[in-house]
Design a protein around this motif. Structure first.
Motif, PDB file in Angstrom:
ATOM      1  N   CYS A  87       0.841  -1.192   0.000  1.00  0.00           N
ATOM      2  CA  CYS A  87       0.000   0.000   0.000  1.00  0.00           C
ATOM      3  C   CYS A  87       0.876   1.242   0.000  1.00  0.00           C
ATOM      4  CB  CYS A  87      -0.929  -0.007   1.210  1.00  0.00           C
ATOM      5  SG  CYS A  87      -2.158   1.300   1.139  1.00  0.00           S
ATOM      6  N   ALA A  88       0.911   1.921  -1.115  1.00  0.00           N
ATOM      7  CA  ALA A  88       1.795   3.076  -1.259  1.00  0.00           C
ATOM      8  C   ALA A  88       1.428   4.226  -0.324  1.00  0.00           C
ATOM      9  CB  ALA A  88       1.781   3.570  -2.697  1.00  0.00           C
ATOM     10  N   THR A  89       0.211   4.254   0.186  1.00  0.00           N
ATOM     11  CA  THR A  89      -0.188   5.347   1.065  1.00  0.00           C
ATOM     12  C   THR A  89      -0.180   4.946   2.533  1.00  0.00           C
ATOM     13  OG1 THR A  89      -2.508   4.843   0.698  1.00  0.00           O
ATOM     14  CG2 THR A  89      -1.534   6.549  -0.696  1.00  0.00           C
ATOM     15  N   ASP A  90       0.430   3.792   2.852  1.00  0.00           N
ATOM     16  CA  ASP A  90       0.637   3.398   4.243  1.00  0.00           C
ATOM     17  C   ASP A  90       1.822   4.183   4.788  1.00  0.00           C
ATOM     18  OD1 ASP A  90      -1.232   1.642   5.078  1.00  0.00           O
ATOM     19  OD2 ASP A  90      -0.078  -0.156   4.638  1.00  0.00           O
ATOM     20  N   GLY A  91       1.880   4.340   6.060  1.00  0.00           N
ATOM     21  CA  GLY A  91       3.059   4.952   6.654  1.00  0.00           C
ATOM     22  C   GLY A  91       2.937   6.439   6.844  1.00  0.00           C
ATOM     23  N   LYS A  92       4.050   7.019   7.232  1.00  0.00           N
ATOM     24  CA  LYS A  92       4.031   8.439   7.565  1.00  0.00           C
ATOM     25  C   LYS A  92       4.220   9.305   6.322  1.00  0.00           C
ATOM     26  CE  LYS A  92       8.889   9.075   8.435  1.00  0.00           C
ATOM     27  NZ  LYS A  92       9.837   9.841   9.135  1.00  0.00           N
ATOM     28  N   ILE A  93       3.812  10.544   6.447  1.00  0.00           N
ATOM     29  CA  ILE A  93       3.960  11.515   5.360  1.00  0.00           C
ATOM     30  C   ILE A  93       5.441  11.861   5.233  1.00  0.00           C
ATOM     31  CG2 ILE A  93       3.418  13.864   4.615  1.00  0.00           C
ATOM     32  CD1 ILE A  93       0.710  13.512   6.094  1.00  0.00           C
ATOM     33  N   THR A  94       5.983  11.748   4.023  1.00  0.00           N
ATOM     34  CA  THR A  94       7.397  12.050   3.788  1.00  0.00           C
ATOM     35  C   THR A  94       7.594  13.427   3.152  1.00  0.00           C
ATOM     36  OG1 THR A  94       7.338  10.938   1.648  1.00  0.00           O
ATOM     37  CG2 THR A  94       8.045   9.632   3.570  1.00  0.00           C
ATOM     38  N   SER A  95       6.582  13.925   2.440  1.00  0.00           N
ATOM     39  CA  SER A  95       6.668  15.267   1.853  1.00  0.00           C
ATOM     40  C   SER A  95       5.279  15.756   1.476  1.00  0.00           C
ATOM     41  CB  SER A  95       7.590  15.272   0.628  1.00  0.00           C
ATOM     42  OG  SER A  95       7.025  14.503  -0.413  1.00  0.00           O
ATOM     43  N   GLU A  96       5.212  17.060   1.242  1.00  0.00           N
ATOM     44  CA  GLU A  96       3.961  17.695   0.832  1.00  0.00           C
ATOM     45  C   GLU A  96       4.251  18.598  -0.353  1.00  0.00           C
ATOM     46  OE1 GLU A  96       1.853  19.828   3.938  1.00  0.00           O
ATOM     47  OE2 GLU A  96       2.852  18.605   5.444  1.00  0.00           O
ATOM     48  N   SER A  97       3.255  18.719  -1.225  1.00  0.00           N
ATOM     49  CA  SER A  97       3.386  19.641  -2.347  1.00  0.00           C
ATOM     50  C   SER A  97       2.015  20.208  -2.684  1.00  0.00           C
ATOM     51  CB  SER A  97       3.993  18.940  -3.565  1.00  0.00           C
ATOM     52  OG  SER A  97       3.214  17.825  -3.923  1.00  0.00           O
ATOM     53  N   LEU A  98       2.020  21.249  -3.466  1.00  0.00           N
ATOM     54  CA  LEU A  98       0.784  21.819  -3.983  1.00  0.00           C
ATOM     55  C   LEU A  98       0.740  21.492  -5.464  1.00  0.00           C
ATOM     56  CD1 LEU A  98       0.980  25.327  -2.285  1.00  0.00           C
ATOM     57  CD2 LEU A  98      -0.455  23.412  -1.606  1.00  0.00           C
TER      58      LEU A  98
END
Length: 136
Positions: A87-98
């Motif tokens: 699951c590619a969306t498992d785990g912690k947030i590594t970065s954010e973008s707009l």
């Protein structure tokens, strides 16, 4: 979504999508899979992908860029996750973008790292530049 549509989705083993009313006849559609949420702008047969997020997404806002009362682009915060193989969306947030996406007729496809100084302003400038480019 009506109660009848919800019952039909549940009967067929589908997750119930979320639909948020937008501008210019567009809706923000959020559909769900086992471990992710897919965001799209939809108007009739037209669909513009805004990407995938975690199933427990925290995104609450899509900014609509307007000119003369009509939308021409949207800006949305996107999160990247550590993820695992399943699951590619498992785990912690590594970065954010707009992400900046143009609506039909506006070829705008830009990304601004959220850590960029004045990232929101930069994203708006990129959207507006795409609008001006089409106008010239």
């Amino acid at each position: 979504m009506t109660k009848k549509e919800e019952r039909e989705a549940e009967k067929n083993g589908s997750d119930i999508p979320t639909v948020c009313k937008g501008y210019g006849g567009y809706n923000v559609d959020i559909s769900y899979s086992a471990c992710s949420s897919s965001f799209s702008l939809v108007r009739g047969e037209e669909s513009i992908s805004l990407g995938m997020q975690a199933i427990n997404w925290t995104q609450k806002t899509v900014e609509w860029r307007m000119a003369n009362g009509k939308p021409f682009a949207v800006i949305m915060r996107k999160y990247d996750y550590a993820g695992g193989e399943q699951c590619a969306t498992d785990g912690k947030i590594t970065s954010e973008s707009l992400i900046v996406r143009g609506l039909k007729g506006y070829e705008i496809d830009e990304t601004v790292a959220a850590k960029t100084p004045n990232a929101n302003l930069k994203a708006r400038e990129l959207a507006d530049k795409g609008y001006a480019k089409r106008r010239s």
